[in-house]
Motif scaffolding. Structure first.
Motif, PDB file in Angstrom:
ATOM      1  N   ASP A  28     -23.186 -23.920  76.292  1.00  0.00           N
ATOM      2  CA  ASP A  28     -24.505 -24.102  76.895  1.00  0.00           C
ATOM      3  C   ASP A  28     -24.521 -25.461  77.555  1.00  0.00           C
ATOM      4  O   ASP A  28     -23.616 -26.266  77.387  1.00  0.00           O
ATOM      5  CB  ASP A  28     -25.647 -23.975  75.873  1.00  0.00           C
ATOM      6  CG  ASP A  28     -25.501 -24.958  74.723  1.00  0.00           C
ATOM      7  OD1 ASP A  28     -24.720 -25.916  74.843  1.00  0.00           O
ATOM      8  OD2 ASP A  28     -26.172 -24.767  73.700  1.00  0.00           O
ATOM      9  N   SER A  29     -25.534 -25.712  78.346  1.00  0.00           N
ATOM     10  CA  SER A  29     -25.634 -27.005  79.015  1.00  0.00           C
ATOM     11  C   SER A  29     -27.085 -27.407  79.128  1.00  0.00           C
ATOM     12  O   SER A  29     -27.935 -26.620  79.526  1.00  0.00           O
ATOM     13  CB  SER A  29     -25.014 -26.950  80.421  1.00  0.00           C
ATOM     14  OG  SER A  29     -25.191 -28.189  81.074  1.00  0.00           O
ATOM     15  N   ALA A  87     -25.476 -27.928  85.945  1.00  0.00           N
ATOM     16  CA  ALA A  87     -24.434 -26.975  85.531  1.00  0.00           C
ATOM     17  C   ALA A  87     -25.055 -25.865  84.704  1.00  0.00           C
ATOM     18  O   ALA A  87     -26.017 -26.089  83.971  1.00  0.00           O
ATOM     19  CB  ALA A  87     -23.341 -27.686  84.736  1.00  0.00           C
ATOM     20  N   GLU A  88     -24.477 -24.668  84.829  1.00  0.00           N
ATOM     21  CA  GLU A  88     -24.960 -23.544  84.023  1.00  0.00           C
ATOM     22  C   GLU A  88     -24.446 -23.628  82.584  1.00  0.00           C
ATOM     23  O   GLU A  88     -25.143 -23.244  81.644  1.00  0.00           O
ATOM     24  CB  GLU A  88     -24.500 -22.222  84.637  1.00  0.00           C
ATOM     25  CG  GLU A  88     -25.323 -21.771  85.832  1.00  0.00           C
ATOM     26  CD  GLU A  88     -25.043 -22.581  87.077  1.00  0.00           C
ATOM     27  OE1 GLU A  88     -26.016 -22.951  87.782  1.00  0.00           O
ATOM     28  OE2 GLU A  88     -23.852 -22.865  87.355  1.00  0.00           O
ATOM     29  N   TYR A  89     -23.226 -24.127  82.411  1.00  0.00           N
ATOM     30  CA  TYR A  89     -22.606 -24.147  81.086  1.00  0.00           C
ATOM     31  C   TYR A  89     -21.840 -25.444  80.864  1.00  0.00           C
ATOM     32  O   TYR A  89     -21.323 -26.050  81.807  1.00  0.00           O
ATOM     33  CB  TYR A  89     -21.618 -22.974  80.928  1.00  0.00           C
ATOM     34  CG  TYR A  89     -22.256 -21.616  81.046  1.00  0.00           C
ATOM     35  CD1 TYR A  89     -23.006 -21.089  79.994  1.00  0.00           C
ATOM     36  CD2 TYR A  89     -22.108 -20.861  82.196  1.00  0.00           C
ATOM     37  CE1 TYR A  89     -23.593 -19.836  80.100  1.00  0.00           C
ATOM     38  CE2 TYR A  89     -22.694 -19.606  82.314  1.00  0.00           C
ATOM     39  CZ  TYR A  89     -23.433 -19.107  81.262  1.00  0.00           C
ATOM     40  OH  TYR A  89     -24.022 -17.871  81.377  1.00  0.00           O
ATOM     41  N   ALA A  90     -21.761 -25.837  79.602  1.00  0.00           N
ATOM     42  CA  ALA A  90     -20.802 -26.864  79.201  1.00  0.00           C
ATOM     43  C   ALA A  90     -19.471 -26.182  78.920  1.00  0.00           C
ATOM     44  O   ALA A  90     -19.437 -25.006  78.574  1.00  0.00           O
ATOM     45  CB  ALA A  90     -21.296 -27.582  77.946  1.00  0.00           C
ATOM     46  N   GLU A 123     -21.171 -13.160  88.755  1.00  0.00           N
ATOM     47  CA  GLU A 123     -20.782 -12.778  90.117  1.00  0.00           C
ATOM     48  C   GLU A 123     -21.952 -12.112  90.839  1.00  0.00           C
ATOM     49  O   GLU A 123     -22.706 -11.355  90.225  1.00  0.00           O
ATOM     50  CB  GLU A 123     -19.596 -11.797  90.064  1.00  0.00           C
ATOM     51  CG  GLU A 123     -18.280 -12.433  89.680  1.00  0.00           C
ATOM     52  CD  GLU A 123     -17.146 -11.412  89.698  1.00  0.00           C
ATOM     53  OE1 GLU A 123     -17.424 -10.215  89.951  1.00  0.00           O
ATOM     54  OE2 GLU A 123     -16.005 -11.794  89.463  1.00  0.00           O
ATOM     55  N   PRO A 124     -22.152 -12.386  92.129  1.00  0.00           N
ATOM     56  CA  PRO A 124     -21.325 -13.183  93.043  1.00  0.00           C
ATOM     57  C   PRO A 124     -21.743 -14.655  93.120  1.00  0.00           C
ATOM     58  O   PRO A 124     -21.346 -15.357  94.050  1.00  0.00           O
ATOM     59  CB  PRO A 124     -21.558 -12.490  94.385  1.00  0.00           C
ATOM     60  CG  PRO A 124     -22.999 -12.067  94.301  1.00  0.00           C
ATOM     61  CD  PRO A 124     -23.236 -11.687  92.853  1.00  0.00           C
ATOM     62  N   ASP A 125     -22.559 -15.117  92.162  1.00  0.00           N
ATOM     63  CA  ASP A 125     -23.007 -16.509  92.199  1.00  0.00           C
ATOM     64  C   ASP A 125     -21.918 -17.449  91.692  1.00  0.00           C
ATOM     65  O   ASP A 125     -21.081 -17.078  90.872  1.00  0.00           O
ATOM     66  CB  ASP A 125     -24.259 -16.689  91.329  1.00  0.00           C
ATOM     67  CG  ASP A 125     -25.451 -15.915  91.861  1.00  0.00           C
ATOM     68  OD1 ASP A 125     -25.505 -15.706  93.086  1.00  0.00           O
ATOM     69  OD2 ASP A 125     -26.326 -15.532  91.062  1.00  0.00           O
ATOM     70  N   ILE A 126     -21.983 -18.684  92.156  1.00  0.00           N
ATOM     71  CA  ILE A 126     -21.115 -19.747  91.644  1.00  0.00           C
ATOM     72  C   ILE A 126     -21.544 -20.087  90.215  1.00  0.00           C
ATOM     73  O   ILE A 126     -22.735 -20.127  89.904  1.00  0.00           O
ATOM     74  CB  ILE A 126     -21.222 -21.003  92.533  1.00  0.00           C
ATOM     75  CG1 ILE A 126     -20.668 -20.724  93.935  1.00  0.00           C
ATOM     76  CG2 ILE A 126     -20.545 -22.211  91.892  1.00  0.00           C
ATOM     77  CD1 ILE A 126     -19.163 -20.583  93.994  1.00  0.00           C
ATOM     78  N   THR A 127     -20.578 -20.347  89.340  1.00  0.00           N
ATOM     79  CA  THR A 127     -20.864 -20.781  87.975  1.00  0.00           C
ATOM     80  C   THR A 127     -20.274 -22.172  87.773  1.00  0.00           C
ATOM     81  O   THR A 127     -19.072 -22.382  87.949  1.00  0.00           O
ATOM     82  CB  THR A 127     -20.257 -19.818  86.942  1.00  0.00           C
ATOM     83  OG1 THR A 127     -20.842 -18.525  87.119  1.00  0.00           O
ATOM     84  CG2 THR A 127     -20.534 -20.293  85.524  1.00  0.00           C
ATOM     85  N   ARG A 128     -21.144 -23.120  87.412  1.00  0.00           N
ATOM     86  CA  ARG A 128     -20.727 -24.520  87.261  1.00  0.00           C
ATOM     87  C   ARG A 128     -20.581 -24.873  85.785  1.00  0.00           C
ATOM     88  O   ARG A 128     -21.447 -24.551  84.971  1.00  0.00           O
ATOM     89  CB  ARG A 128     -21.745 -25.435  87.922  1.00  0.00           C
ATOM     90  CG  ARG A 128     -21.948 -25.168  89.418  1.00  0.00           C
ATOM     91  CD  ARG A 128     -23.178 -25.850  89.949  1.00  0.00           C
ATOM     92  NE  ARG A 128     -24.388 -25.333  89.292  1.00  0.00           N
ATOM     93  CZ  ARG A 128     -25.614 -25.829  89.469  1.00  0.00           C
ATOM     94  NH1 ARG A 128     -25.793 -26.856  90.272  1.00  0.00           N
ATOM     95  NH2 ARG A 128     -26.643 -25.313  88.840  1.00  0.00           N
ATOM     96  N   ALA A 135     -18.385 -32.986  80.444  1.00  0.00           N
ATOM     97  CA  ALA A 135     -18.650 -34.303  79.847  1.00  0.00           C
ATOM     98  C   ALA A 135     -20.001 -34.358  79.130  1.00  0.00           C
ATOM     99  O   ALA A 135     -20.605 -35.416  79.043  1.00  0.00           O
ATOM    100  CB  ALA A 135     -18.573 -35.389  80.913  1.00  0.00           C
ATOM    101  N   CYS A 136     -20.456 -33.218  78.614  1.00  0.00           N
ATOM    102  CA  CYS A 136     -21.738 -33.231  77.895  1.00  0.00           C
ATOM    103  C   CYS A 136     -21.657 -34.027  76.598  1.00  0.00           C
ATOM    104  O   CYS A 136     -22.624 -34.675  76.202  1.00  0.00           O
ATOM    105  CB  CYS A 136     -22.184 -31.796  77.587  1.00  0.00           C
ATOM    106  SG  CYS A 136     -22.887 -30.922  78.995  1.00  0.00           S
TER     107      CYS A 136
END
Length: 341
Positions: free
Chosen positions: A74-75, A80-83, A130-135, A139-140
């Motif tokens: 999680d983030s 960003a969407e995820y850590a 998909e099809p979205d970018i996942t960030r 460094a969380c």
């Protein structure tokens, strides 16, 4: 400043079942480091020290090699969407750092050897979106660059993300030991960010981190290696002559980067804040710190998780925002300010 070398290394027994874990064990053994066993990276006991303060300082130079069992990322970051959990903890002694409280009684540094499990989970998240970018933010809970000269976990992750079509990676560092990352096949999918600050803040509150000049030289190398580049200025701290020093910071940064073209430069701006639990821990661990934490001089701001924080009053926060935005626009007209908070 020399790269970090731990005083003490602990291994979870199961970490040695992974080729990467065995590789690190052999490496640290060849370096002559003291190696101990621990049942879990969450349960490291008997760290040397005659007082809690001494144990804390030894813990900050202790590396624990383990397995990351919780793979649900999680983030809390807006960017960003995820850590992506490559490491936990940091060898730096930044007085204001939020890890002072989030890591609590476990200030030692942890690195994880089950990278394939972590990459498989990241691949799953990318596929689901998909099809979205996942960030992914690396460094969380650590400054991963500070230990990557030892592990190369970050380099492996940069190249993993570089091979994906829709994955993106980002992290921030206060360390300049980046040479081994310059030839990574990142394919423009990793944003390399440096945390910078005024000389006053670095001198008084960022012990155990690279000098500003070294960070800026590292940023130049990173830009020349065609990584997307960003800077986090945090925490922006009010003290005598703060305006002049932050303007000088931006002016000097602009001159240092010239004539390198940075087409997609970003800035993130964070004013100084603290919580009551953080204040208590900071005063225990850094009893002589000059860090100002007077609740009476601050504005109380409710947090997402029920823990409020003390930030600057609106007039001071607005002054910070205005000065920083004005001078970023002046010295970096093509740059984007992601946020001010």
């Amino acid at each position: 400043m020399k790269p970090f070398i731990p005083q003490l290394v602990y291994f979870e027994p199961n970490a040695l079942e992974y080729p990467f874990g065995k590789q690190l064990f052999d490496k640290f053994n060849d370096m002559g480091l003291e190696i101990r066993k621990t049942t879990s990276h969450n349960q490291v006991r008997n760290i040397p020290g005659d007082s809690e303060l001494e144990k804390y300082r030894v813990a900050k130079s202790t590396l624990v090699v383990g397995i990351r069992k919780t793979l649900k990322f999680d983030s809390s970051k807006p960017s960003a969407e995820y850590a992506i959990p490559l490491a936990t903890g940091c060898m730096g002694h930044c007085h204001y750092c939020y890890l002072q409280t989030t890591l609590g009684s476990k200030p030692y540094i942890r690195t994880y050897v089950n990278l394939e499990d972590i990459f498989n989970q990241a691949h799953k998240y990318i596929s689901e979106r998909e099809p979205d970018i996942t960030r992914f933010e690396a460094a969380c809970t650590s400054d991963i660059v500070g230990i990557d000269h030892l592990t190369h976990s970050l380099k492996k992750t940069i190249e993993f993300i570089g091979k994906t079509n829709l994955g993106r990676l980002r992290f921030v560092t206060k360390y300049h030991h980046v040479d081994h990352l310059l030839d990574a096949e990142h394919n423009g999918h990793t944003r390399f960010r440096f945390s910078i600050n005024s000389k006053y803040v670095i001198k008084n509150f960022e012990a155990g981190t690279s000098p500003l000049e070294h960070r800026i030289q590292a940023a130049k190398k990173v830009a020349q290696a065609n990584y997307p580049l960003g800077f986090i200025i945090a925490p922006i701290y009010i003290y005598e002559n703060w305006q002049e020093e932050y303007i000088d910071l931006l002016k000097n940064l602009s001159e240092a980067l010239n004539p390198i073209k940075v087409p997609d430069l970003t800035f993130e701006l964070i004013q100084h804040r603290f919580t009551k639990p953080a204040k208590r821990v900071i005063q225990e661990r850094y009893p002589n710190s000059k860090l100002e934490m007077n609740e009476e001089d601050r504005k109380y701001k409710w947090g997402r998780y029920g823990i409020g924080k003390y930030v600057y009053p609106d007039d001071e926060a607005n002054a910070i925002k205005e000065i920083m935005q004005l001078n970023i626009k002046k010295y970096f007209p093509q740059a984007k300010i992601d946020y001010f908070t």
